[in-house]
Scaffold this motif. Structure first.
Motif, PDB file in Angstrom:
ATOM      1  N   GLY A   1      -2.718   5.290  -5.212  1.00 55.97           N
ATOM      2  CA  GLY A   1      -3.391   4.629  -4.100  1.00 55.97           C
ATOM      3  C   GLY A   1      -4.896   4.698  -4.199  1.00 55.97           C
ATOM      4  N   HIS A   2      -5.410   5.645  -4.993  1.00 52.77           N
ATOM      5  CA  HIS A   2      -6.859   5.805  -5.109  1.00 52.77           C
ATOM      6  C   HIS A   2      -7.532   4.631  -5.819  1.00 52.77           C
ATOM      7  CE1 HIS A   2      -6.448   6.907  -9.401  1.00 52.77           C
ATOM      8  NE2 HIS A   2      -5.336   7.528  -9.009  1.00 52.77           N
ATOM      9  N   VAL A   3      -6.767   3.799  -6.534  1.00 54.92           N
ATOM     10  CA  VAL A   3      -7.393   2.672  -7.230  1.00 54.92           C
ATOM     11  C   VAL A   3      -7.923   1.638  -6.243  1.00 54.92           C
ATOM     12  CG1 VAL A   3      -5.950   2.950  -9.272  1.00 54.92           C
ATOM     13  CG2 VAL A   3      -5.234   1.360  -7.478  1.00 54.92           C
ATOM     14  N   TRP A   4      -7.465   1.678  -4.996  1.00 52.86           N
ATOM     15  CA  TRP A   4      -7.934   0.712  -3.999  1.00 52.86           C
ATOM     16  C   TRP A   4      -9.128   1.230  -3.224  1.00 52.86           C
ATOM     17  CZ3 TRP A   4      -5.930  -3.355  -5.782  1.00 52.86           C
ATOM     18  CH2 TRP A   4      -4.642  -3.370  -6.280  1.00 52.86           C
ATOM     19  N   SER A   5      -9.676   2.355  -3.628  1.00 51.88           N
ATOM     20  CA  SER A   5     -10.924   2.870  -3.063  1.00 51.88           C
ATOM     21  C   SER A   5     -11.893   3.078  -4.214  1.00 51.88           C
ATOM     22  CB  SER A   5     -10.676   4.191  -2.321  1.00 51.88           C
ATOM     23  OG  SER A   5     -11.886   4.748  -1.873  1.00 51.88           O
ATOM     24  N   ILE A   6     -12.962   2.317  -4.247  1.00 50.75           N
ATOM     25  CA  ILE A   6     -13.885   2.339  -5.379  1.00 50.75           C
ATOM     26  C   ILE A   6     -14.506   3.720  -5.505  1.00 50.75           C
ATOM     27  CG2 ILE A   6     -15.993   1.349  -6.340  1.00 50.75           C
ATOM     28  CD1 ILE A   6     -15.291  -1.257  -4.968  1.00 50.75           C
ATOM     29  N   SER A   7     -14.261   4.373  -6.647  1.00 49.76           N
ATOM     30  CA  SER A   7     -14.732   5.742  -6.858  1.00 49.76           C
ATOM     31  C   SER A   7     -15.053   5.943  -8.330  1.00 49.76           C
ATOM     32  CB  SER A   7     -13.669   6.736  -6.365  1.00 49.76           C
ATOM     33  OG  SER A   7     -12.430   6.497  -7.024  1.00 49.76           O
ATOM     34  N   GLY A   8     -14.829   7.156  -8.814  1.00 49.73           N
ATOM     35  CA  GLY A   8     -15.192   7.481 -10.182  1.00 49.73           C
ATOM     36  C   GLY A   8     -14.441   6.664 -11.215  1.00 49.73           C
TER      37      GLY A   8
ATOM     38  N   ASP B   1     -19.526   3.078   0.070  1.00 49.96           N
ATOM     39  CA  ASP B   1     -18.610   4.062   0.645  1.00 49.96           C
ATOM     40  C   ASP B   1     -18.923   5.444   0.079  1.00 49.96           C
ATOM     41  OD1 ASP B   1     -16.036   4.586   2.205  1.00 49.96           O
ATOM     42  OD2 ASP B   1     -15.517   5.379   0.239  1.00 49.96           O
ATOM     43  N   VAL B   2     -18.484   6.499   0.782  1.00 48.09           N
ATOM     44  CA  VAL B   2     -18.829   7.862   0.367  1.00 48.09           C
ATOM     45  C   VAL B   2     -18.281   8.189  -1.018  1.00 48.09           C
ATOM     46  CG1 VAL B   2     -16.832   8.783   1.638  1.00 48.09           C
ATOM     47  CG2 VAL B   2     -18.695  10.301   0.993  1.00 48.09           C
ATOM     48  N   ALA B   3     -17.058   7.756  -1.329  1.00 48.05           N
ATOM     49  CA  ALA B   3     -16.507   8.025  -2.657  1.00 48.05           C
ATOM     50  C   ALA B   3     -17.277   7.272  -3.728  1.00 48.05           C
ATOM     51  CB  ALA B   3     -15.029   7.633  -2.700  1.00 48.05           C
TER      52      ALA B   3
ATOM     53  N   SER C   1       0.827  -1.210   0.000  1.00 47.80           N
ATOM     54  CA  SER C   1       0.000   0.000   0.000  1.00 47.80           C
ATOM     55  C   SER C   1       0.858   1.255   0.000  1.00 47.80           C
ATOM     56  CB  SER C   1      -0.926  -0.006   1.227  1.00 47.80           C
ATOM     57  OG  SER C   1      -1.717   1.151   1.278  1.00 47.80           O
ATOM     58  N   GLU C   2       1.980   1.212   0.742  1.00 50.11           N
ATOM     59  CA  GLU C   2       2.890   2.363   0.763  1.00 50.11           C
ATOM     60  C   GLU C   2       3.507   2.606  -0.610  1.00 50.11           C
ATOM     61  OE1 GLU C   2       5.627   1.364   3.825  1.00 50.11           O
ATOM     62  OE2 GLU C   2       4.281   1.947   5.473  1.00 50.11           O
ATOM     63  N   ILE C   3       3.750   1.536  -1.357  1.00 56.77           N
ATOM     64  CA  ILE C   3       4.301   1.686  -2.711  1.00 56.77           C
ATOM     65  C   ILE C   3       3.287   2.368  -3.616  1.00 56.77           C
ATOM     66  CG2 ILE C   3       5.054   0.426  -4.759  1.00 56.77           C
ATOM     67  CD1 ILE C   3       6.227  -1.685  -2.885  1.00 56.77           C
ATOM     68  N   TRP C   4       2.035   1.911  -3.572  1.00 50.10           N
ATOM     69  CA  TRP C   4       1.003   2.501  -4.435  1.00 50.10           C
ATOM     70  C   TRP C   4       0.773   3.966  -4.075  1.00 50.10           C
ATOM     71  CZ3 TRP C   4       0.482  -0.232  -8.476  1.00 50.10           C
ATOM     72  CH2 TRP C   4       0.464  -1.615  -8.442  1.00 50.10           C
ATOM     73  N   THR C   5       0.847   4.280  -2.793  1.00 47.05           N
ATOM     74  CA  THR C   5       0.683   5.671  -2.372  1.00 47.05           C
ATOM     75  C   THR C   5       1.845   6.523  -2.842  1.00 47.05           C
ATOM     76  OG1 THR C   5      -0.545   4.949  -0.411  1.00 47.05           O
ATOM     77  CG2 THR C   5       0.340   7.185  -0.386  1.00 47.05           C
ATOM     78  N   ALA C   6       3.047   5.968  -2.801  1.00 49.62           N
ATOM     79  CA  ALA C   6       4.243   6.717  -3.194  1.00 49.62           C
ATOM     80  C   ALA C   6       4.241   7.075  -4.672  1.00 49.62           C
ATOM     81  CB  ALA C   6       5.503   5.919  -2.847  1.00 49.62           C
TER      82      ALA C   6
ATOM     83  N   GLY D   1     -12.073  10.917   1.713  1.00 55.68           N
ATOM     84  CA  GLY D   1     -12.643  10.404   0.476  1.00 55.68           C
ATOM     85  C   GLY D   1     -13.553  11.400  -0.209  1.00 55.68           C
ATOM     86  N   PHE D   2     -14.375  12.077   0.555  1.00 55.91           N
ATOM     87  CA  PHE D   2     -15.287  13.087   0.014  1.00 55.91           C
ATOM     88  C   PHE D   2     -14.504  14.248  -0.578  1.00 55.91           C
ATOM     89  CE2 PHE D   2     -17.827  16.901   0.308  1.00 55.91           C
ATOM     90  CZ  PHE D   2     -19.097  16.501  -0.064  1.00 55.91           C
ATOM     91  N   GLN D   3     -13.548  14.760   0.165  1.00 53.03           N
ATOM     92  CA  GLN D   3     -12.801  15.932  -0.286  1.00 53.03           C
ATOM     93  C   GLN D   3     -11.963  15.629  -1.531  1.00 53.03           C
ATOM     94  OE1 GLN D   3     -10.555  17.286   3.106  1.00 53.03           O
ATOM     95  NE2 GLN D   3     -12.368  17.687   4.338  1.00 53.03           N
ATOM     96  N   LEU D   4     -11.289  14.495  -1.542  1.00 55.44           N
ATOM     97  CA  LEU D   4     -10.445  14.154  -2.681  1.00 55.44           C
ATOM     98  C   LEU D   4     -11.270  13.899  -3.937  1.00 55.44           C
ATOM     99  CD1 LEU D   4      -7.905  11.779  -0.901  1.00 55.44           C
ATOM    100  CD2 LEU D   4      -7.397  14.017  -1.868  1.00 55.44           C
ATOM    101  N   SER D   5     -12.374  13.173  -3.795  1.00 53.54           N
ATOM    102  CA  SER D   5     -13.168  12.836  -4.970  1.00 53.54           C
ATOM    103  C   SER D   5     -13.809  14.074  -5.576  1.00 53.54           C
ATOM    104  CB  SER D   5     -14.235  11.796  -4.617  1.00 53.54           C
ATOM    105  OG  SER D   5     -15.101  12.270  -3.607  1.00 53.54           O
TER     106      SER D   5
END
Length: 631
Positions: free
Chosen positions: A229-236, A288-290, A220-225, A336-340
């Protein structure tokens, strides 16, 4: 300037979400709970629609509505509160949700409040179970011996407040179970949990079922770096892919049915069927909110296509913003709300307002759009990423351009297909998805190892965030050229505000158990080297002081249990408190006495300081909020 201000007045609907969000945020960060009659301010909202109402008055009413709605919502939900931490407590509860992580399984349970000495009728608690234990199913009744803890309030003013987050997400306590047994089995199948057990794939858990912590921490730290990292949170991103696939499939099906195409365009039933599929995806992923924001935006876009309206517009985003706010006003404080919404506002501004010229070559156009989209989303989400995570991925643009196409054309399609085929026993698509993931992870790890892949940023205060947000509002909601100047001025002012914000020199947790001081070298020293109860506090305080989080926790030397820092005295244990309290009360050089024990000393009550606070070099004290519903 006149034309610029005139636009602000005419497009009040575009500003409405920000005004109500500022009002709600004002309520959430207050040090004390306001009078509950503030909630009656929500009754003023009909006045906004009076045509002759002055624009400034409308803005004030919308701000009051946001404040009042948040206040009323907080009082109405009345999440049960734990009066004190519990150990070895026997409970009987019903499993309501299961979340899977690499280290443990998190079980959410509904338990009668009287069993854990909480307020209300039914409390929701979360406990951790080892992966190798016999897991219950959702709906099962279990009997367990548990240890439960109250959610911790903010470690310092302006930092993440776990107690507030838990309160608005209907969570009373977290803890662990020493042993448990299933007393009543629920025979009704829960599809989300059934798919998890049947597929046995962390990719399905994350990209389909919406579990948040299934990726190993090091990965997870690698994806964030690398900024993905947003691909692991279902969103747009996920909604767009799934919605596009569903629409293409149903469009081809309906195009082949002349009875339908002779009467209505094939895209209309295809859009409706795709929307139903996305609705199922929404509930399957945990709402989830996103994900909810992305679904609402997709719904508005589909409706615009069906009725022949403009699909991408600021008004559609504003409408989705307001709807989610009404569901739960605390979403405006969550990452999640703010970033999306920051990313969506930025992209719509780019393609609806700026309208960049595109190359004629199709391949160059695809590359150009990908670069612009990634760059715009990175710029608009940068302050929120820095504020919530304390660092910024330098190579985020490269990571998105290189890695997101792999997720789009390989990993996501294979995972979606594999989820279906695994239910009938064919796991080959998921095996191929795992292979693609390993290759992509190796590429991401290579990028993450480049020099200065991530940079730590100073703690961003609420005031600085307001300045950043105002700058972005001026940029996206004004078509006048001066908007770029205003945005640049706000960004500069916000950055200067972050740089010159003073750092505290003394910090104490709200339960007065952990303290930290800044030594002569500007480094933090703690009264404890470690504390499971305050595990995240160490990292939070280091981030505020601008220290790397992986540095060791240096302990303060005490004088027989007495810690002294300038005009503050601190004692955690009872004997040092009793031995030192009389002389500290008479000592004129001591202005504040802090202790984990509750002190009853009327003669020096003016010196006794309870609750969490931070002190700055000039002696100013900023205390943490204590008199709130979630504390």
């Amino acid at each position: 300037m006149a034309r610029w201000s005139d636009f602000f007045c005419r497009d009040m609907f575009g500003f409405a979400p920000f005004l109500i969000a500022f009002g709600a945020a004002c309520y959430f960060i207050m040090p004390d709970e306001p009078f509950v009659l503030w909630a009656l301010g929500a009754l003023l909202i009909p006045l906004v629609f009076i045509r002759r109402m002055p624009i400034p008055m409308r803005a004030i009413i919308l701000f009051i509505f946001g404040f009042s709605y948040a206040c009323g919502f907080a009082n109405i939900i009345d999440t049960p509160q734990l009066t004190h931490d519990l150990h070895n407590q026997k409970i009987t509860a019903i499993v309501s949700e299961i979340d899977y992580t690499p280290d443990a399984v998190r079980i959410y349970m509904d338990v009668p409040s009287e069993q854990i000495y909480a307020s209300g009728d039914t409390a929701r608690v979360r406990i951790n179970l080892p992966q190798d234990s016999q897991l219950p199913n959702i709906g099962d009744t279990i009997s367990a011996n548990v240890g439960l803890f109250r959610p911790s309030p903010a470690a310092a003013p302006g930092t993440f407040n776990w107690a507030r987050y838990a309160y608005f997400n209907n969570l009373t306590a977290t803890g662990y179970a020493t042993d448990f047994q299933i007393t009543d089995v629920n025979n009704h199948k829960n599809w989300r949990d059934f798919i998890h057990r049947q597929t046995n794939s962390f990719l399905v858990d994350s990209l389909v079922l919406g579990y948040k912590n299934v990726i190993d921490k090091s990965e997870s730290e690698i994806w964030t770096a690398v900024g993905v990292g947003h691909v692991w949170s279902i969103s747009g991103f996920h909604m767009t892919l799934v919605g596009g696939w569903l629409f293409a499939i149903f469009y081809m099906i309906f195009r082949s049915i002349p009875y339908i195409t002779r009467r209505i365009p094939a895209k209309i039933p295809a859009l409706i069927c795709a929307w139903v599929g996305l609705l199922g995806y929404l509930f399957l992923s945990g709402c989830d909110v996103a994900t909810l924001r992305a679904f609402m935006m997709t719904t508005l876009i589909f409706a615009a296509f069906i009725f022949g309206r403009s699909a991408l517009s600021m008004r559609n985003v504003a409408l989705a913003f307001c709807l989610i706010f009404l569901i739960n006003p605390h979403y405006v404080m969550q990452a999640g709300f703010q970033l999306s919404f920051a990313a969506v506002y930025g992209l719509i501004w780019l393609y609806s307002v700026v309208k960049p010229k595109m190359p004629r070559n199709k391949l160059m156009k695809i590359i150009y759009v990908a670069i612009l989209t990634s760059l715009c989303a990175t710029i608009f989400t940068a302050p929120f990423v820095a504020a919530h995570f304390g660092h910024f991925p330098v190579y985020g643009l490269i990571g998105n351009l290189v890695l997101l196409p792999v997720f789009s054309v390989a990993i996501m399609p294979l995972v979606m297909i594999g989820t279906i085929t695994a239910l009938i026993g064919w796991n080959m698509p998921l095996i191929l998805a795992d292979k693609c993931y390993e290759i992509t992870l190796n590429i991401a790890e290579h990028i993450a190892n480049w020099p200065a892949a991530t940079i730590s940023v100073p703690h961003i205060t609420n005031a600085s965030m307001v300045i950043f947000i105002i700058g972005f509002i001026c940029l996206i909601l004004s078509h006048h050229k001066i908007n770029v100047i205003v945005w640049g001025a706000c960004m500069t002012l916000g950055i200067l505000s972050v740089i010159h914000t003073p750092k505290p020199v003394f910090l104490v947790t709200p339960d007065n158990e952990l303290i930290a001081i800044v030594d002569d070298n500007g480094k933090l020293q703690f009264n404890k080297g470690r504390s499971s109860k305050h595990f995240w506090v160490f990292n939070t305080w280091k981030a505020i002081n601008g220290e790397p989080q992986d540095t060791p926790n240096v302990r303060i030397k005490h004088d027989h249990g007495l810690y002294r820092y300038k005009n503050i005295a601190y004692m955690q244990k009872f004997v040092p408190l009793m031995n030192n309290l009389p002389k500290l009360c008479k000592d004129d050089s001591i202005d504040y006495i802090v202790s984990w024990w509750k002190i009853d000393a009327p003669n020096c009550a003016h010196k006794i300081k309870r609750g969490g606070f931070v002190m700055y070099q000039n002696g100013f004290i900023h205390r943490s909020a204590t008199n709130r519903l979630w504390n």
